[in-house]
Design a protein around this motif. Structure first.
Motif, PDB file in Angstrom:
ATOM      1  N   LYS A   1     -13.894   8.228  -6.598  1.00 14.51           N
ATOM      2  CA  LYS A   1     -12.699   7.719  -5.908  1.00 14.51           C
ATOM      3  C   LYS A   1     -13.003   6.372  -5.250  1.00 14.51           C
ATOM      4  CE  LYS A   1     -11.072  12.000  -4.203  1.00 14.51           C
ATOM      5  NZ  LYS A   1     -10.447  12.596  -3.026  1.00 14.51           N
ATOM      6  N   THR A   2     -14.225   6.253  -4.700  1.00 14.28           N
ATOM      7  CA  THR A   2     -14.596   4.972  -4.110  1.00 14.28           C
ATOM      8  C   THR A   2     -14.510   3.875  -5.159  1.00 14.28           C
ATOM      9  OG1 THR A   2     -16.133   6.180  -2.726  1.00 14.28           O
ATOM     10  CG2 THR A   2     -16.361   3.803  -2.761  1.00 14.28           C
ATOM     11  N   ALA A   3     -14.911   4.235  -6.387  1.00 10.74           N
ATOM     12  CA  ALA A   3     -14.911   3.228  -7.444  1.00 10.74           C
ATOM     13  C   ALA A   3     -13.501   2.822  -7.837  1.00 10.74           C
ATOM     14  CB  ALA A   3     -15.664   3.759  -8.649  1.00 10.74           C
TER      15      ALA A   3
ATOM     16  N   TYR B   1     -11.535   1.854  -5.830  1.00 10.54           N
ATOM     17  CA  TYR B   1     -11.154   1.007  -4.715  1.00 10.54           C
ATOM     18  C   TYR B   1     -10.170  -0.085  -5.112  1.00 10.54           C
ATOM     19  CZ  TYR B   1     -11.435  -2.939  -1.595  1.00 10.54           C
ATOM     20  OH  TYR B   1     -11.106  -3.983  -0.800  1.00 10.54           O
TER      21      TYR B   1
ATOM     22  N   LYS C   1      -6.157   0.284  -5.071  1.00  9.53           N
ATOM     23  CA  LYS C   1      -5.374   0.235  -3.832  1.00  9.53           C
ATOM     24  C   LYS C   1      -3.907   0.578  -4.064  1.00  9.53           C
ATOM     25  CE  LYS C   1      -8.105  -3.519  -1.972  1.00  9.53           C
ATOM     26  NZ  LYS C   1      -8.089  -4.934  -1.640  1.00  9.53           N
TER      27      LYS C   1
ATOM     28  N   TYR D   1      -1.844   2.265  -2.444  1.00 13.29           N
ATOM     29  CA  TYR D   1      -1.000   2.430  -1.260  1.00 13.29           C
ATOM     30  C   TYR D   1      -1.561   1.513  -0.184  1.00 13.29           C
ATOM     31  CZ  TYR D   1      -4.931   5.582  -0.652  1.00 13.29           C
ATOM     32  OH  TYR D   1      -6.185   6.098  -0.607  1.00 13.29           O
ATOM     33  N   ASN D   2      -0.844   1.344   0.913  1.00 18.14           N
ATOM     34  CA  ASN D   2      -1.364   0.468   1.953  1.00 18.14           C
ATOM     35  C   ASN D   2      -1.719   1.255   3.231  1.00 18.14           C
ATOM     36  OD1 ASN D   2       0.985   0.925   3.360  1.00 18.14           O
ATOM     37  ND2 ASN D   2       1.985  -0.894   2.526  1.00 18.14           N
ATOM     38  N   VAL D   3      -2.163   0.532   4.231  1.00 21.77           N
ATOM     39  CA  VAL D   3      -2.641   1.189   5.448  1.00 21.77           C
ATOM     40  C   VAL D   3      -1.551   2.056   6.079  1.00 21.77           C
ATOM     41  CG1 VAL D   3      -3.719   0.805   7.664  1.00 21.77           C
ATOM     42  CG2 VAL D   3      -3.998  -0.848   5.858  1.00 21.77           C
TER      43      VAL D   3
ATOM     44  N   VAL E   1      -1.324   5.341   4.662  1.00 26.97           N
ATOM     45  CA  VAL E   1      -2.405   6.221   5.096  1.00 26.97           C
ATOM     46  C   VAL E   1      -2.076   6.799   6.462  1.00 26.97           C
ATOM     47  CG1 VAL E   1      -4.827   6.359   5.676  1.00 26.97           C
ATOM     48  CG2 VAL E   1      -4.076   4.824   3.863  1.00 26.97           C
ATOM     49  N   LEU E   2      -1.716   5.928   7.388  1.00 20.62           N
ATOM     50  CA  LEU E   2      -1.547   6.379   8.764  1.00 20.62           C
ATOM     51  C   LEU E   2      -0.334   7.289   8.921  1.00 20.62           C
ATOM     52  CD1 LEU E   2      -2.563   3.223  10.769  1.00 20.62           C
ATOM     53  CD2 LEU E   2      -3.917   5.209  10.123  1.00 20.62           C
TER      54      LEU E   2
ATOM     55  N   GLN F   1       0.894   9.031   6.426  1.00 21.96           N
ATOM     56  CA  GLN F   1       0.817  10.110   5.449  1.00 21.96           C
ATOM     57  C   GLN F   1       2.100  10.209   4.622  1.00 21.96           C
ATOM     58  OE1 GLN F   1      -2.020  12.702   5.264  1.00 21.96           O
ATOM     59  NE2 GLN F   1      -2.709  10.654   5.748  1.00 21.96           N
TER      60      GLN F   1
ATOM     61  N   TYR G   1       1.320   8.232  -0.393  1.00 24.48           N
ATOM     62  CA  TYR G   1      -0.121   8.380  -0.212  1.00 24.48           C
ATOM     63  C   TYR G   1      -0.605   9.658  -0.880  1.00 24.48           C
ATOM     64  CZ  TYR G   1      -4.368   9.943   2.115  1.00 24.48           C
ATOM     65  OH  TYR G   1      -5.611  10.424   2.373  1.00 24.48           O
TER      66      TYR G   1
ATOM     67  N   GLU H   1      -3.128   9.668  -3.989  1.00 25.90           N
ATOM     68  CA  GLU H   1      -4.455  10.266  -3.803  1.00 25.90           C
ATOM     69  C   GLU H   1      -4.690  11.349  -4.855  1.00 25.90           C
ATOM     70  OE1 GLU H   1      -7.537  10.388  -1.585  1.00 25.90           O
ATOM     71  OE2 GLU H   1      -6.817   8.338  -1.778  1.00 25.90           O
TER      72      GLU H   1
ATOM     73  N   LEU I   1      -5.447   9.760  -8.093  1.00 22.09           N
ATOM     74  CA  LEU I   1      -6.816   9.249  -8.128  1.00 22.09           C
ATOM     75  C   LEU I   1      -7.777  10.377  -8.447  1.00 22.09           C
ATOM     76  CD1 LEU I   1      -7.248   6.768  -5.147  1.00 22.09           C
ATOM     77  CD2 LEU I   1      -6.913   6.283  -7.563  1.00 22.09           C
TER      78      LEU I   1
ATOM     79  N   TYR J   1      -8.834   4.685   0.585  1.00 24.58           N
ATOM     80  CA  TYR J   1      -9.751   3.701  -0.002  1.00 24.58           C
ATOM     81  C   TYR J   1     -10.432   2.859   1.066  1.00 24.58           C
ATOM     82  CZ  TYR J   1      -6.156   0.073   0.615  1.00 24.58           C
ATOM     83  OH  TYR J   1      -5.262  -0.807   1.139  1.00 24.58           O
ATOM     84  N   ILE J   2      -9.777   2.727   2.246  1.00 20.84           N
ATOM     85  CA  ILE J   2     -10.374   1.895   3.293  1.00 20.84           C
ATOM     86  C   ILE J   2     -11.639   2.552   3.843  1.00 20.84           C
ATOM     87  CG2 ILE J   2      -9.966   0.804   5.513  1.00 20.84           C
ATOM     88  CD1 ILE J   2      -6.927   1.028   4.748  1.00 20.84           C
TER      89      ILE J   2
ATOM     90  N   ARG K   1     -13.342   4.867   2.448  1.00 19.28           N
ATOM     91  CA  ARG K   1     -14.354   4.965   1.387  1.00 19.28           C
ATOM     92  C   ARG K   1     -15.080   3.638   1.219  1.00 19.28           C
ATOM     93  NH1 ARG K   1     -10.485   8.721  -1.245  1.00 19.28           N
ATOM     94  NH2 ARG K   1      -9.463   6.986  -2.275  1.00 19.28           N
TER      95      ARG K   1
ATOM     96  N   MET L   1     -18.561  -2.911  -6.596  1.00 18.32           N
ATOM     97  CA  MET L   1     -17.359  -2.111  -6.834  1.00 18.32           C
ATOM     98  C   MET L   1     -16.124  -2.915  -6.470  1.00 18.32           C
ATOM     99  SD  MET L   1     -18.307   1.596  -5.423  1.00 18.32           S
ATOM    100  CE  MET L   1     -19.267   2.761  -6.362  1.00 18.32           C
TER     101      MET L   1
END
Lengths: 293, 267, 348, 410
Positions: B110-112, B114, B117, B119-121, B124-125, B127, B131, B135, B138, C194-195, C197, C212
């Motif tokens: 999942k990190t890969a 990256y 992207k 969705y945006n911040v 995330v916040l 939910q 998101y 997720e 992914l 992703y942030i 991570r 990456m």
């Protein structure tokens, strides 16, 4: 001119103590990768051992000095046993924190036992007084401190560069696993490193006592930061560099006090750190190559 | 992006011209040039210390070359930072396997992702449903990749605890997750036994077709490349410089190659 | 689990939040002064530990300079929350009128202080981010000392070593735990995106992270900015609880306490940071009666001041020896995980 | 061995408390001091002093037969700890009154809590004049910096007659900074000299090496016409400065302030501090002190083998203020009221007595101003043949003549 030389001498005296502390500090870092925050407490313990020998038991100065060094070594080995050996190989941060915990623990114990009051540390008669050249005071103690620094520094350099132990130490500082596979007894080298570094702290403690005439339980707290800086200036792991770094720092601090306008003297911490930042950022390996010693 | 990168060129996907790199007094790469067509699999071989990995470092921007030019898809990427290069579509693996310590395989995948992207911040916040949806996607995609490499059952294991051969696969899967057009493989078979090597070579050929990749494969063990004959062409490096380029058959005859390897063997 | 799934995500939050609010309300009303203050300090330490965890635990930017950030944020907010008569008549600060003659409410002061903390943090980070390991630590250590030195040497703006007093008592359960839950929430959420991570990838293997496609500088600045924002807010809450601000307020000792929290709890774990904060906050205070001397069966046990500090040092070393990864490791506390573990131990 | 004896005494003390029998509830007073941490040096002297005083009071039958119990807690040189412990003293130990601290940040951290809970608190050794501004339950025992700055300036100008002085300013300590400011301000006023302190050298707490500053003083002493060095420092610094100054051949006079009055002055200072005159709060030979204070000094000396300095005496005074106030409350309202009254009433009554009465058991008779500053005399001591002996005495009226601006703030 007299003023400048006098201030330089002041700086050299203070710098020599930092150099001695920094040399021990840099050895533990260079050889076993430990940022030893408890180095200040090893130093303090050395001063206390000498103080008790000198003022409580009434022993002659020479014996007290030896006992002071032995005291520092004892606490150094204690730190190795409780805060280093059990967590060896768990990374710099862990070692950093255990050594900090050891530092707080030892300091608190000393405050509990002996309070934090300043205790006198009288210098022997042969170190009292000064030679007068015009207006210039050249203290016997300053001369003694510098001689000790030069002698101990030379011995240390000889040890690190020429002896078998020193070669083994240098091998370990590059790569302890390879060193082990080459048949070097790393356990033994670690112990020896701690003994030497602690002994240096002990010598620094005696120099301190002689120079400033007082000791106390929390005396190790601030100089350890200075020793840290000194060893970084000189390139972490480089004994010669740490000695030069200590002298630079001592003289630098003194000159800031000597020449800044009085209302700015308080900012000397700031100046010292700014100089250090520039050194680190421009030349992260310090003035001298790290790891070579 | 500076303007000089906008001049588009046609032709090969990757074009390297006159690359030089020295460390201190040591000339690691000397006047290195290479041209890679889209969809090509090129081998890059040479004895240890020939400068192969340094070439990868120079392509991905990990090291800055002293001189020379790297052009990818017509864009000059010389001395760009690795994250930019990756964004443009070049992914690499490492000779010494790099696993994110204490991270589950699935999370490493999942990190890969990256770069995507999705969705945006704020998503995330707060939910947001977006998101959650993204997720999940992914995760599914990560599992897809792992399934492809036959390691889906290991998704919840720590990457650094896996056996060597499987770590190699995770490494390649992770590189693929960056959805590259050009894949740089740095000695993917080193440390593997013959069975594992065979399997991995299979996988490499498979992904090349499936994802339409161009690949540069670095290998110091000549046999891997020669015996399998998987490369469209092979570049041979020695002491930082290209000594020859050709197909498998051509090179087997080439004295200079043998000399380079023998010389290295003697030394 | 079956029943839980009956709730929609939308319905679950209000119930959880309602419960937390109720508990906080009851605690606020029922706790005696000592325990309430301890609870508030626990909350502040939680904020500090969770935010320090973002840099030190995740991004592996091991900073011990957060005390300087608290100082910067604390002073920035303090200059605005102090009563005007104190600034003008009592200590006579030499400040521009728009600072001197206003007193603002807590929320804008918190935000202002947080932003100042963030800016100072990023200014520190920019040159420091090039450095690694011990050098980064040294620079942040120096930053702490420099901030203290500046605060001491600008008496016209900070009142120097005399410090500032007479703050309004703004800090209460709602501010502290509201912000603490906010920080925990943000940290937990970011971690699963992703942030987060990207932060962790940078912390584990910077070069790999760069390959990456992660922009190191950008994410390091994000991590530092976020962490210092909440650290500064933690500092401001502290100031308005203890009602004191002076150059040495956030010394190295305090920073090490916070570092200890995240190490004990488990570097990288948000719930670990909370647990660590609870342990370190409670430890010396709960054990304090031991060092103060007490009577057992008519025998007076004498004072042994310093004992709790000594014990704390011993416990810290023991934890690092016996469980170097900390209590939570890098995992997070979850009911499911706990249940799983319980059922497993039953099965065995 | 001394340590062991000390522990034994604590056991004895416990026994003496037991003698009173169970019918009278002890009067609880709390002390918060930094017994560990950066400021431990002073906290330990407070503790030693208070242990002696408590014994003394209890051996004389307590307060109207109520045994006195002082709970000592450790503020760890951390304001947060001071606030927490203040809560504990008030809520858990239920003290009638409290005292402690050695610095404005610690004093106000605890004081704010005491103020909020309407319990009287007296600061032992923090001297910044803004301390009592915390509220009407906050008082300070030592002479505040503005008064001391004025008294010292006046004494140096009028009595000692030094025209030009230099001063060591500890920029990391509120005490050093504030006292320096007031000293210079008042000296300008008294001497009609626009620049009576031509050189101010600064240092920071924990510095060990003062020779750069001293060399600087030495180089300029003649040009500036310096006659004396004023040392408003923590106890540990003044003697070290003196030693290093004498070693450098500086023969200016030293003048100390109340921070220097500890055993370390002679222990560390040795010959170098000989002849040093310093301001402090107490000397056993000052006129008009009560018998109990003399007994306390005697007992202190017997127990710890040294004289209580300014810090020990301030702790003793702070305790006695509370003891006398409680005694006055019982005197006025009777034991029956004391036994039945609620804690809050007792605390308020005690505060009212502290604010209005003149204390007789303290080392010198004094009372508080309405703001909470003490009106007390300044004692001057001198180091003579390695002993700290009485030198002079400045009463409150002496150093606060009619018409002088007291300048409490800024």
């Amino acid at each position: 001119m007299t003023y400048f030389i006098q201030q330089m001498l002041n700086g050299v005296c203070w710098g020599s103590i930092l150099a001695m502390l920094g040399a021990g500090y840099t050895m533990t870092f260079g050889i076993i990768g430990l940022v030893n925050f408890a180095h200040g407490e090893i130093f303090m313990a050395g001063a206390f051992a000498a103080y008790f020998a000198l003022h409580v038991a009434g022993l002659p100065f020479g014996v007290a000095a030896v006992l002071g060094i032995l005291g520092a070594i004892a606490i150094g080995l204690l730190v190795e046993r409780i805060a280093f050996r059990p967590v060896r190989g768990s990374g710099m941060i862990t070692l950093f924190i255990t050594s900090f915990a050891a530092s707080i623990g030892i300091r608190t114990l000393f405050v509990m036992l002996f309070t934090d009051r300043a205790k006198p540390f009288s210098m022997p008669a042969f170190l009292k007084g000064a030679y007068l050249i015009g207006d210039l005071f050249i203290f016997k103690k300053t001369i003694a401190v510098v001689i000790v620094l030069v002698v101990v520094g030379a011995l240390l350099m000889y040890l690190v560069k020429k002896t078998k132990t020193g070669i083994a130490m240098r091998a370990m500082s590059y790569d302890s696993e390879t060193a082990q596979s080459m048949g070097i007894n790393t356990e033994k080298i670690i112990i020896i490193t701690f003994i030497i570094a602690s002994a240096l702290a002990g010598v620094a403690a005696i120099m301190w006592g002689v120079s400033y005439g007082r000791i106390r339980s929390s005396m190790g707290m601030m100089p350890v930061v200075d020793a840290f800086i000194a060893s970084v200036i000189g390139g972490l792991g480089n004994v010669f560099g740490a000695i030069v770094g200590g002298l630079i720092l001592g003289i630098g601090e003194t000159l800031f006090v000597a020449y800044l306008p009085p209302e700015l003297i308080g900012l000397r911490t700031l100046f010292v750190w700014i100089v250090l930042f520039i050194i680190i950022i421009v030349k992260p390996s310090g003035l001298f190559r790290a790891n070579v010693k | 992006m500076p303007g000089d990168n906008n001049q588009r060129e046609t032709g090969p996907i990757l074009k390297i011209e006159g690359l030089n790199k020295s460390f201190g007094g040591l000339q690691a790469v000397l006047d290195f040039s290479l041209s890679l067509e889209t969809g090509e699999l090129k081998g890059l071989i040479g004895p240890n210390g020939a400068g192969k990995t340094t070439v990868f470092h120079l392509i991905t921007g990990f090291h800055k070359p002293n001189s020379g030019r790297v052009v990818f898809k017509g864009i000059n990427i010389t001395a760009q930072s690795p994250n930019r290069v990756t964004k443009l579509g070049i992914a690499r693996t490492f000779q010494k396997i790099r696993m994110l310590e204490n991270i589950k395989v699935i999370d490493a995948m999942k990190t890969a992702f990256y770069l995507q992207k999705p969705y945006n911040v704020l998503d995330v916040l707060f939910q947001t449903p977006k998101y959650g949806r993204e997720e999940r996607q992914l995760e599914e995609k990560a599992l897809e990749f792992l399934t492809f490499f036959g390691i889906a059952h290991l998704a919840n294991d720590l990457g650094s605890d896996l056996p060597y051969g499987l770590q190699r696969r995770v490494g390649i899967a992770r590189a693929l997750a960056l959805s590259p057009e050009l894949l740089l493989l740095d000695e993917p078979t080193s440390g593997l036994n013959t069975v594992e090597t065979d399997e991995l070579v299979e996988i490499i050929l498979e992904i090349k077709d499936k994802f339409g990749l161009s690949i540069i494969l670095v290998e110091h063990d000549m046999r891997v490349i020669m015996d399998k004959g998987i490369c469209d062409s092979i570049v041979v490096m020695h002491q930082g410089a290209v000594i020859t380029e050709g197909t498998c058959e051509e090179l087997q005859e080439d004295e200079r190659v043998i000399e380079a390897y023998l010389g290295a063997g003697v030394a | 689990m079956r029943v839980r799934e009956g709730f929609t995500a939308v319905a679950r939050y209000p119930i959880g939040i309602g419960l937390v609010v109720l508990v906080l309300f009851l605690l606020d009303r029922s706790l005696p002064g000592f325990w309430l203050t301890l609870f508030l300090l626990f909350g502040i330490n939680t904020i500090l530990a969770v935010s320090l965890n973002i840099t030190n635990g995740w991004a592996n930017l091991f900073s011990i300079g957060h005390g300087g950030i608290m100082l910067a944020g604390g002073y920035a907010a303090a200059l605005f929350t102090l009563p005007v008569f104190f600034k003008v008549d009592i200590i006579g600060l030499h400040l521009p009128g728009w600072i001197l003659n206003v007193q603002i409410p807590f929320l804008p002061a918190l935000l202002l202080g947080g932003v100042v903390g963030s800016i100072v943090g990023i200014l520190l980070a920019l040159p420091a981010l090039r450095l690694r390991g011990i050098y980064f630590i040294l620079v942040t250590l120096g930053f702490n000392l420099i901030m203290v030195s500046i605060a001491e040497n600008l008496p016209n703006y900070t009142n120097g070593a005399m410090g500032l007093r007479q703050f309004p008592l703004y800090t209460n359960v709602w501010w502290v735990w509201g912000i603490a839950f906010l920080v925990i929430y943000i940290a937990l959420r970011l971690r699963k995106s992703y942030i987060g991570r990207a932060f962790i990838a940078i912390g584990r293997d910077q070069e790999l992270a760069e390959h990456m496609g992660i922009n190191l500088l950008k994410y390091k600045i994000y991590a530092f900015g976020l962490s210092t924002f909440f650290t500064a807010i933690g500092g401001i809450l502290w100031v308005h609880l203890i009602l004191n601000l002076f150059p040495n307020a956030f010394s190295l000792a305090l920073v090490f306490h916070v570092v200890t929290m995240i190490v004990i709890g488990g570097m990288g774990s948000v719930s670990g940071a909370v647990i660590g904060a609870a342990i370190i906050t409670g430890f010396t205070e709960v054990l304090a009666p031991i060092e103060e001397g007490f009577q057992v069966f008519g025998v007076q046990v004498p004072h042994l001041f310093g004992l709790t500090t000594l014990l704390l040092a011993v416990v810290l070393i023991l934890i690092l020896i016996l469980r170097p990864q900390g209590i939570m490791g890098e995992g997070e506390f979850s009911l499911q995980g706990l249940r799983k573990r319980l059922s497993r131990s039953k099965a065995e | 061995m001394k340590r062991l004896g000390f522990l034994l005494l604590v056991f004895v003390m416990a026994g003496s408390v037991a003698l009173f029998g169970a019918d009278k509830e002890p009067i609880r007073i709390g002390m918060i001091a930094s017994i560990t941490g950066d400021a431990a040096e002073m906290g330990i002297e407070f503790m030693e002093s208070v242990l002696v005083a408590v014994d003394l009071i209890n051996s004389r039958g307590g307060i109207h037969g109520y045994p006195l119990s002082v709970s000592i807690v450790d503020g760890q040189s951390d304001p947060a700890a001071f606030a927490l412990k203040a809560h504990r003293l008030i809520d858990n130990i239920k003290v009638i009154a409290g005292f402690g601290a050695c610095d404005i940040s610690f004093a106000t951290a605890a004081g704010e809590v005491f103020q909020a809970k309407k319990t009287v608190f007296t600061d032992i050794a923090g001297t910044t004049p803004t301390i009592p501004l915390v509220g009407d339950y906050m008082f300070m025992t030592p002479i505040p910096d503005n008064d001391q700055g004025r008294a010292v300036a006046m004494y140096i100008n009028d009595v000692l007659g030094y025209k030009k002085t230099t001063i060591f300013k500890d920029i990391a300590s509120a005490y050093g900074t504030k006292l320096t400011e007031y000293y210079i301000h008042f000296l300008k006023e008294f001497s009609d000299d626009p620049n009576p302190v031509p050189l101010v050298v600064t240092y920071e707490t924990f510095d060990e090496d003062f020779s750069p500053q001293l060399t600087r003083i030495k180089a300029q002493a003649e040009k500036l016409g310096l006659e004396a060095i004023v040392l408003p420092t923590w106890p540990r610094d003044a003697p070290t400065i003196a030693v290093q100054a004498r070693a450098l051949g500086i023969d200016l006079a030293f003048i100390g302030t109340d921070g220097v009055d500890t055993t370390a002055l002679i222990d560390v200072g040795g010959d170098s501090v000989e002849g040093m005159v310093y301001a402090t709060h107490y000397d056993p030979s000052i006129p008009g002190q009560p018998q109990i204070c003399l007994d306390y000094v005697e007992e202190f000396r017997a127990r710890y083998d040294y004289d209580p300095g300014a810090f020990g005496t301030m702790a003793y005074d702070s305790l006695m203020i509370m003891v006398e106030a409680v005694k006055a409350v019982i005197d006025e309202k009777g034991e029956a009221w004391w036994d039945s009254a609620g804690l809050a009433d007792k605390r308020t009554a005690t505060r009212d007595k502290v604010a209005t009465m003149t204390f007789q058991w303290t080392s010198q008779a004094f009372s508080f101003t309405p703001e909470g500053w003490p009106r007390r005399a300044l004692v001057w001591r001198v180091v003579e043949n390695g002993e700290r002996v009485f030198y002079d005495f400045q009463s409150y009226e002496d150093y606060t003549p009619e018409g002088v601006e007291t300048l409490p703030f800024k």
